[in-house]
Design a protein around this motif. Sequence first.
Motif, short mmCIF file in Angstrom:
data_model
loop_
_atom_site.label_atom_id
_atom_site.label_comp_id
_atom_site.label_asym_id
_atom_site.label_seq_id
_atom_site.Cartn_x
_atom_site.Cartn_y
_atom_site.Cartn_z
N GLY A 125 0.84 -1.19 0.00
CA GLY A 125 0.00 0.00 0.00
C GLY A 125 0.87 1.24 0.00
O GLY A 125 2.06 1.19 -0.35
N THR A 147 5.66 1.38 7.36
CA THR A 147 6.17 0.83 6.11
C THR A 147 6.77 -0.57 6.28
O THR A 147 6.79 -1.35 5.33
CB THR A 147 7.24 1.75 5.51
OG1 THR A 147 8.30 1.94 6.47
CG2 THR A 147 6.64 3.12 5.17
N ILE A 152 3.67 -3.36 10.56
CA ILE A 152 2.30 -3.43 10.04
C ILE A 152 1.53 -4.56 10.70
O ILE A 152 0.40 -4.39 11.16
CB ILE A 152 2.33 -3.61 8.51
CG1 ILE A 152 2.82 -2.32 7.83
CG2 ILE A 152 0.95 -4.01 7.97
CD1 ILE A 152 3.13 -2.48 6.36
N CYS A 160 -5.97 -0.46 11.88
CA CYS A 160 -5.74 -0.93 10.51
C CYS A 160 -4.52 -0.21 9.94
O CYS A 160 -4.53 1.01 9.77
CB CYS A 160 -6.96 -0.66 9.63
SG CYS A 160 -6.81 -1.39 7.99
N LEU A 162 -3.11 -0.78 6.98
CA LEU A 162 -3.12 -0.78 5.51
C LEU A 162 -4.33 0.00 5.04
O LEU A 162 -5.43 -0.17 5.56
CB LEU A 162 -3.18 -2.21 4.97
CG LEU A 162 -2.02 -3.14 5.35
CD1 LEU A 162 -2.33 -4.57 4.97
CD2 LEU A 162 -0.71 -2.69 4.69
N GLN A 164 -7.10 0.59 2.45
CA GLN A 164 -7.76 -0.18 1.42
C GLN A 164 -7.57 0.41 0.02
O GLN A 164 -7.20 -0.27 -0.93
CB GLN A 164 -9.25 -0.29 1.74
CG GLN A 164 -10.12 -0.88 0.64
CD GLN A 164 -9.88 -2.35 0.42
OE1 GLN A 164 -9.82 -3.12 1.35
NE2 GLN A 164 -9.77 -2.75 -0.84
N MET A 167 -4.11 -0.18 -1.77
CA MET A 167 -3.50 -1.51 -1.78
C MET A 167 -3.42 -2.14 -3.18
O MET A 167 -4.33 -2.02 -3.98
CB MET A 167 -4.29 -2.45 -0.87
CG MET A 167 -4.18 -2.13 0.61
SD MET A 167 -2.47 -2.23 1.20
CE MET A 167 -2.12 -3.97 0.93
N TRP A 192 -7.32 -7.88 6.53
CA TRP A 192 -5.86 -7.76 6.71
C TRP A 192 -5.43 -8.40 8.04
O TRP A 192 -4.36 -9.01 8.12
CB TRP A 192 -5.41 -6.29 6.69
CG TRP A 192 -5.92 -5.40 5.62
CD1 TRP A 192 -6.33 -4.10 5.77
CD2 TRP A 192 -6.08 -5.68 4.21
NE1 TRP A 192 -6.74 -3.58 4.57
CE2 TRP A 192 -6.59 -4.52 3.59
CE3 TRP A 192 -5.85 -6.81 3.42
CZ2 TRP A 192 -6.88 -4.45 2.23
CZ3 TRP A 192 -6.13 -6.75 2.06
CH2 TRP A 192 -6.63 -5.59 1.48
N PHE A 201 2.99 -7.78 4.37
CA PHE A 201 2.58 -6.58 3.64
C PHE A 201 3.57 -5.45 3.90
O PHE A 201 4.26 -5.44 4.92
CB PHE A 201 1.18 -6.14 4.07
CG PHE A 201 0.11 -7.13 3.73
CD1 PHE A 201 -0.52 -7.10 2.50
CD2 PHE A 201 -0.26 -8.12 4.64
CE1 PHE A 201 -1.50 -8.02 2.17
CE2 PHE A 201 -1.24 -9.05 4.33
CZ PHE A 201 -1.87 -8.99 3.08
N ASN A 203 4.14 -0.94 3.08
CA ASN A 203 3.61 0.34 2.59
C ASN A 203 4.76 1.17 2.05
O ASN A 203 5.86 1.17 2.62
CB ASN A 203 2.92 1.11 3.72
CG ASN A 203 1.55 0.57 4.06
OD1 ASN A 203 0.71 0.36 3.18
ND2 ASN A 203 1.30 0.33 5.34
#
Length: 356
Positions: A125, A147, A152, A160, A162, A164, A167, A192, A201, A203
């Motif tokens: 994301g 990140t 995460i 949350c 991440l 949406q 992503m 998630w 995941f 970012n």
Amino acid sequence: MNTEGGHEPSCRVTVLMPAFNVEHYIAAAIESVLAQTFTDFELLIIDDGSTDATPAVIAGFAGDPRLRVVTHAENRGRPMARNHGVDLARGEYIAFLDADDLCAPHRLHRQVSYLDAHTDIAGVGSWMNCIDARGNALPGQTYAVPTDADDIACRMLYDCALVQGSMMLRRSAFEHYRYDEAFWIAQDYELWARMIRTLKFANQPEPMTSYRRHDSQVSVTHTPAQREADLAIYSRQLAALDVEHSDHDLLRHGCLFKCHGRKPVLKHTGRPFDITYLRWCRIWLEKLLQANERHQIYPEPAFSNMIVHRWLFACRKAARTSSWLTVAVEFSKSPLSLRVTTYHWNKSKTAARPAP
């Protein structure tokens, strides 16, 4: 999954855009996708039973071969619309964008390049800028999320981490996961929080999408429902750790991990931030640490660092309403206190890392 979702990818990216009664915003969202510097994509719009002029606005882009539209006869809700879109996606990667948001021209290029280079990451994301209903930037309102993959994963226990609408995931990530259609709100957070048990995941630390703030969006019109959904997601994660908890524990858990001070704690729990609260914090944090040692859901040392940070925060705040001696006794009782040196060492190493 439907058999329609089992085909081989025919493009690199499917941009999935559920839409319901967004006649004022969807044209700008579509234009922001069609203007991407990366060109090997399809834009799949799921018109989820719109009753306004949304279908007519979408029809205005019908001449673009990259556009594919699926129409629901009635509104089924976002989680079902997203599941349907995932089933129909033709891309190797699936990028999400809400129909009232925008994405920067380089978004797909940056995210495809990242996932191509980081094969251990299931999805990426980005940070997100905020804009008003007319599309004007809201100064100083950038939503910055962690990140690092471990940070995460740990943050999911209370928030949350991440976004949406920013992503992009490998389509293969959905082989064993679906949006839970019981969560008509916060279904992304719920998904998630389950996915981080087996997938990683990241970012990217720059805003690549713009989140439009307006009076009709779900996060504005259903704030109490959002809070209830968050508590249910906390509960599911605690259950996965085999941590018994009450409704009041969930309220305190949210306050503690979001580092709420005295007034928010009193507002949300109905009880003061005092030595009794600190004792609950000690027992609760110790319980979480022990549970994660058994189940190993959240990565270390990130999880221990998060736990110790909350313990130190709680001790500092409690000292403002209780005597230092009482707080010091409580501090000395906890095995968490033995981890403080390690916590500061890890924190100094993180601070010394060069920016990504």
